[in-house]
Design an enzyme around this catalytic site. Structure first.
Site, short mmCIF file in Angstrom:
data_model
loop_
_atom_site.label_atom_id
_atom_site.label_comp_id
_atom_site.label_asym_id
_atom_site.label_seq_id
_atom_site.Cartn_x
_atom_site.Cartn_y
_atom_site.Cartn_z
N GLY A 91 26.42 -33.47 -44.98
CA GLY A 91 26.73 -33.06 -43.60
C GLY A 91 25.38 -33.11 -42.87
O GLY A 91 24.80 -34.09 -42.87
N SER A 123 23.95 -36.56 -50.01
CA SER A 123 23.45 -36.66 -48.89
C SER A 123 22.57 -35.56 -48.30
O SER A 123 21.51 -35.44 -49.28
CB SER A 123 24.58 -36.84 -47.77
OG SER A 123 23.98 -37.41 -46.53
N HIS A 160 21.24 -42.78 -48.22
CA HIS A 160 22.03 -43.64 -47.19
C HIS A 160 20.90 -45.02 -46.85
O HIS A 160 21.08 -45.69 -45.81
CB HIS A 160 22.44 -43.21 -45.81
CG HIS A 160 23.49 -42.01 -46.13
ND1 HIS A 160 25.02 -42.14 -46.36
CD2 HIS A 160 23.32 -40.71 -46.11
CE1 HIS A 160 25.39 -40.84 -46.39
NE2 HIS A 160 24.47 -40.19 -46.11
N GLU A 195 23.70 -46.19 -50.48
CA GLU A 195 24.97 -45.64 -50.64
C GLU A 195 25.31 -46.40 -52.16
O GLU A 195 25.31 -47.65 -52.35
CB GLU A 195 25.87 -46.03 -49.57
CG GLU A 195 25.53 -45.25 -48.28
CD GLU A 195 26.44 -45.38 -47.10
OE1 GLU A 195 27.20 -46.33 -47.25
OE2 GLU A 195 26.50 -44.52 -46.26
#
Length: 237
Positions: A91, A123, A160, A195
């Site tokens: 998040g 993440s 990412h 990813e």
């Protein structure tokens, strides 16, 4: 370091896949006989903690893993201290760290994990394992009292990570942003996790996992590609 059990994942969802689809088996295998986990959903901003926890539970319950959100406990410190494993979802990294400081559990989590409790993050949750959150991609929507994170590892992660460039877009690439970080922080390496990839730390060894190549940035001038099953233990020194 030999007590550390970490699974640090770049992202939760790949295009066309169910939530945690590509990594849920890695999570289950990593946890082994541990079937009860404490989930920390504090990075969620546009999703409720209840819904976030339910999404994670739906992915992991088929493996016999029971997921309980930290928000359901009246005392988050006790929740961490009694946890058999800790999962920290993605998040917004700034929101996540701010909440961890507000709840006074940064050092509690660190001590617990350094003593051998399994830790899984994706993440923002992976950023949280680093010395600081300075290599997050997120917008600082809130201000934590410090950028210092859990400091479970001695290197930074950029989840990412991508080398793709948007056509006709003048903004800096991800590699350029990391070069800025490395220019100002010359004593630390950065692992770019694309990813679909992750790094597992266990028994004093770090291993890169995933079908896509990642990159270790040693400094602003030197970087090397890494691939599935490559030994990254040198980053733990």
């Amino acid at each position: 370091m030999n007590n550390l059990q970490l699974l640090l994942i770049s992202n939760s969802t790949m295009p066309g896949e169910a939530y945690l689809g590509y990594c849920k088996e890695n999570i289950a295998q990593f946890l082994g006989d541990v079937k009860e986990v404490l989930f920390i959903p504090y990075a969620g901003v546009t999703v409720s903690y209840e819904d976030y926890t339910a999404n994670v539970a739906a992915a992991l319950n088929p493996f016999g893993i029971e997921v309980t959100g930290i928000h359901t406990f009246s005392n988050p410190i006790n929740a961490v201290e009694s946890a058999k494993a800790i999962i920290v979802g993605g998040g917004n990294t700034f929101e996540l760290l701010s909440k961890l400081y507000d709840k006074r559990i940064v050092e509690i989590i660190r001590k617990k994990v350094m003593n051998g409790t399994p830790y899984i993050g994706w993440s923002a949750g992976s950023n949280m394992a680093c010395p600081t959150i300075k290599t997050t991609n997120d917008m600082p929507i809130t201000m934590p009292i410090s950028f210092k994170a859990l400091n479970l590892i001695h290197f930074q992660i950029n989840p990412h990570y991508t080398e793709e460039r948007i056509p006709n877009h003048g903004g800096e690439s991800r590699a350029q942003r990391l070069q800025e970080f490395l220019t100002k922080n010359t004593d630390i390496e950065v692992l770019g996790l694309p990813e679909g990839t992750m790094v597992e730390v266990r028994d004093g060894k770090a291993t890169y996992l995933g079908e896509y190549s990642g990159k270790v940035f040693f400094n602003a001038e030197k970087a090397e590609e890494v691939n599935h099953q490559d030994d990254l233990s040198f980053l733990l020194k």
